[in-house]
Scaffold this active site. Sequence first.
Site, PDB file in Angstrom:
ATOM      1  N   LYS A  46      -8.991   4.247 -19.453  1.00 52.83           N
ATOM      2  CA  LYS A  46      -9.389   4.614 -20.805  1.00 52.83           C
ATOM      3  C   LYS A  46      -8.204   4.408 -21.767  1.00 52.83           C
ATOM      4  CE  LYS A  46     -13.004   5.600 -18.397  1.00 52.83           C
ATOM      5  NZ  LYS A  46     -13.331   6.922 -17.862  1.00 52.83           N
TER       6      LYS A  46
ATOM      7  N   ARG B 271       0.846  -1.215   0.000  1.00 56.10           N
ATOM      8  CA  ARG B 271       0.000   0.000   0.000  1.00 56.10           C
ATOM      9  C   ARG B 271       0.874   1.255   0.000  1.00 56.10           C
ATOM     10  NH1 ARG B 271      -2.034   1.979   4.421  1.00 56.10           N
ATOM     11  NH2 ARG B 271      -2.414  -0.052   5.352  1.00 56.10           N
TER      12      ARG B 271
ATOM     13  N   ASP C  93      -7.951  17.088 -15.568  1.00 56.55           N
ATOM     14  CA  ASP C  93      -8.280  15.693 -15.864  1.00 56.55           C
ATOM     15  C   ASP C  93      -8.005  15.503 -17.354  1.00 56.55           C
ATOM     16  OD1 ASP C  93      -9.522  13.323 -16.657  1.00 56.55           O
ATOM     17  OD2 ASP C  93     -11.107  13.489 -15.154  1.00 56.55           O
TER      18      ASP C  93
ATOM     19  N   TYR D 194     -16.885  14.936 -15.349  1.00 60.17           N
ATOM     20  CA  TYR D 194     -17.206  13.515 -15.244  1.00 60.17           C
ATOM     21  C   TYR D 194     -18.233  13.351 -14.102  1.00 60.17           C
ATOM     22  CZ  TYR D 194     -16.596   8.513 -14.856  1.00 60.17           C
ATOM     23  OH  TYR D 194     -16.816   7.162 -14.817  1.00 60.17           O
TER      24      TYR D 194
HETATM   25  C1  LIG Z   1     -13.760   7.433 -16.557  1.00 54.29           C
HETATM   26  C2  LIG Z   1     -13.387   8.796 -16.127  1.00 54.29           C
HETATM   27  C3  LIG Z   1     -13.080   9.092 -14.790  1.00 54.29           C
HETATM   28  C4  LIG Z   1     -13.196   8.056 -13.690  1.00 54.29           C
HETATM   29  O1  LIG Z   1     -12.272   7.039 -13.862  1.00 54.29           O
HETATM   30  P1  LIG Z   1     -12.487   5.522 -13.309  1.00 54.29           P
HETATM   31  O2  LIG Z   1     -11.229   4.874 -13.749  1.00 54.29           O
HETATM   32  O3  LIG Z   1     -13.717   4.994 -13.948  1.00 54.29           O
HETATM   33  O4  LIG Z   1     -12.618   5.630 -11.828  1.00 54.29           O
HETATM   34  C5  LIG Z   1     -12.693  10.379 -14.481  1.00 54.29           C
HETATM   35  N1  LIG Z   1     -12.627  11.343 -15.433  1.00 54.29           N
HETATM   36  C6  LIG Z   1     -12.921  11.094 -16.712  1.00 54.29           C
HETATM   37  C7  LIG Z   1     -12.850  12.208 -17.710  1.00 54.29           C
HETATM   38  C8  LIG Z   1     -13.313   9.828 -17.106  1.00 54.29           C
HETATM   39  O5  LIG Z   1     -13.626   9.597 -18.397  1.00 54.29           O
END
Ligand SMILES: *Cc1c(COP(=O)(O)O)cnc(C)c1O
Length: 395
Positions: free
Chosen positions: A209, A59, A184, A112
């Site tokens: 993603k 961790r 982000d 998001y």
């Molecule tokens: C999918 C997504 C998240 C969240 O990510 P997870 O891996 O599903 O927790 C945050 N910001 C954006 C722009 C996303 O597309």
Amino acid sequence: MNKEFKNFDTLAIHGGYESLKHSGSLTPPLYQTSTFTFETAEQGENRFAGTEEGYIYSRLGNPTVKVLEDRIAVLEGGEAGLAFGSGMAAVSAVLLGLTKTGDHILCSKGLYGCTFGLLEMMEEKYNIIHDFSDMSTEEDILQKIKPATKVIYVETPINPTMKLIDLQMVVKVAKQHNIVVVVDNTFSSPYLQQPIMLGCDIVIHSATKYIGGHGDVIAGLVVGKQDFINELAMTTKKDIGGIISPFDAWLLIRGLKTLSVRMDRHCRNAKEIAQLLKEHQNVSEIYYPGDPDNPDYAIAQKQMSQSGGLISFTIKGTKKDAQKLMNDLKLIKIAVSLGDTETLIQHPATMTHAVVPEESRQEMGITDNLIRLSVGLEAWEDIWNDLEQALKKVR
Ligand SMILES: *Cc1c(COP(=O)(O)O)cnc(C)c1O
């Protein structure tokens, strides 16, 4: 790695890893272990005291995870990286790490969905408040800045309407007021956009993603200054504990190796599909940063190297027509998420943005006839043929 090889494609394969320090293993080894043994009790004491480098417990740190963290830092042009068990674990660790009760966060309009939910919770439970801004001009931002504003939190391109925010403009205003800028960067990946190089302070990814790229991992990444990353590692990562598993880190290291190759193909496919969608008689509007008629086209040209793999579009019809179009597809899969090898289609108003109140949805342009497409790596001709046969059936 030798410092003279600085190209993105090379760093994505070699950055943050020296095989000779790992028994010559070409591929970074998977340290699938929860804990690490000490030679002596004194060594254990020194590791806990921080006077000796080394691993203690996964961790707190793990060698496989460390390769991933060093690699993403190099790819974003930042000092250090930190990995988490999901994009949301990364977002929450950063936002909780940067703020305390009474602070204010200014956000881009359109976030998001779960980030929106987190901000609501932080406001309700901890009185860390937030506001939204279009961020289309410096005045827009200045109007919303308060003495308590600690963070400007931006997504660009914004999901699902593909609106863009000029990051250099945001940085200019933020610097004058000593505000940290967090981006982000999930939709672009570091291959298309590097916010830290544009002056932003912290970058977050849902590595689920494009970075993972194969639809088989949920994970998150953060890049920032070494001091900030150290602090996060010892607070919101260690004590809240949303860590990544070594195996998922290993998969992401593999994903990163082909990021640029995959992104080039995602972008090329999306460009072809966007053009054909735009010309189709049953499509009313397309939202794609590479479209010269997009109002934010100039920003895309300035801060993104290519236009990405996401396209949203509205069809001439109702919610029922949008759903029928999706049901008529044979190759394209109906699913949320994005950045996978498979082309995915989803209906924001009833799926990713269903929690957003109807009025805000309308304001954000998320209408019932809006569809979002994450263009995959299949032959674009096949993707188009599938879309076309379904579009033809729209009344
Ligand atoms: C999918 C997504 C998240 C969240 O990510 P997870 O891996 O599903 O927790 C945050 N910001 C954006 C722009 C996303 O597309």
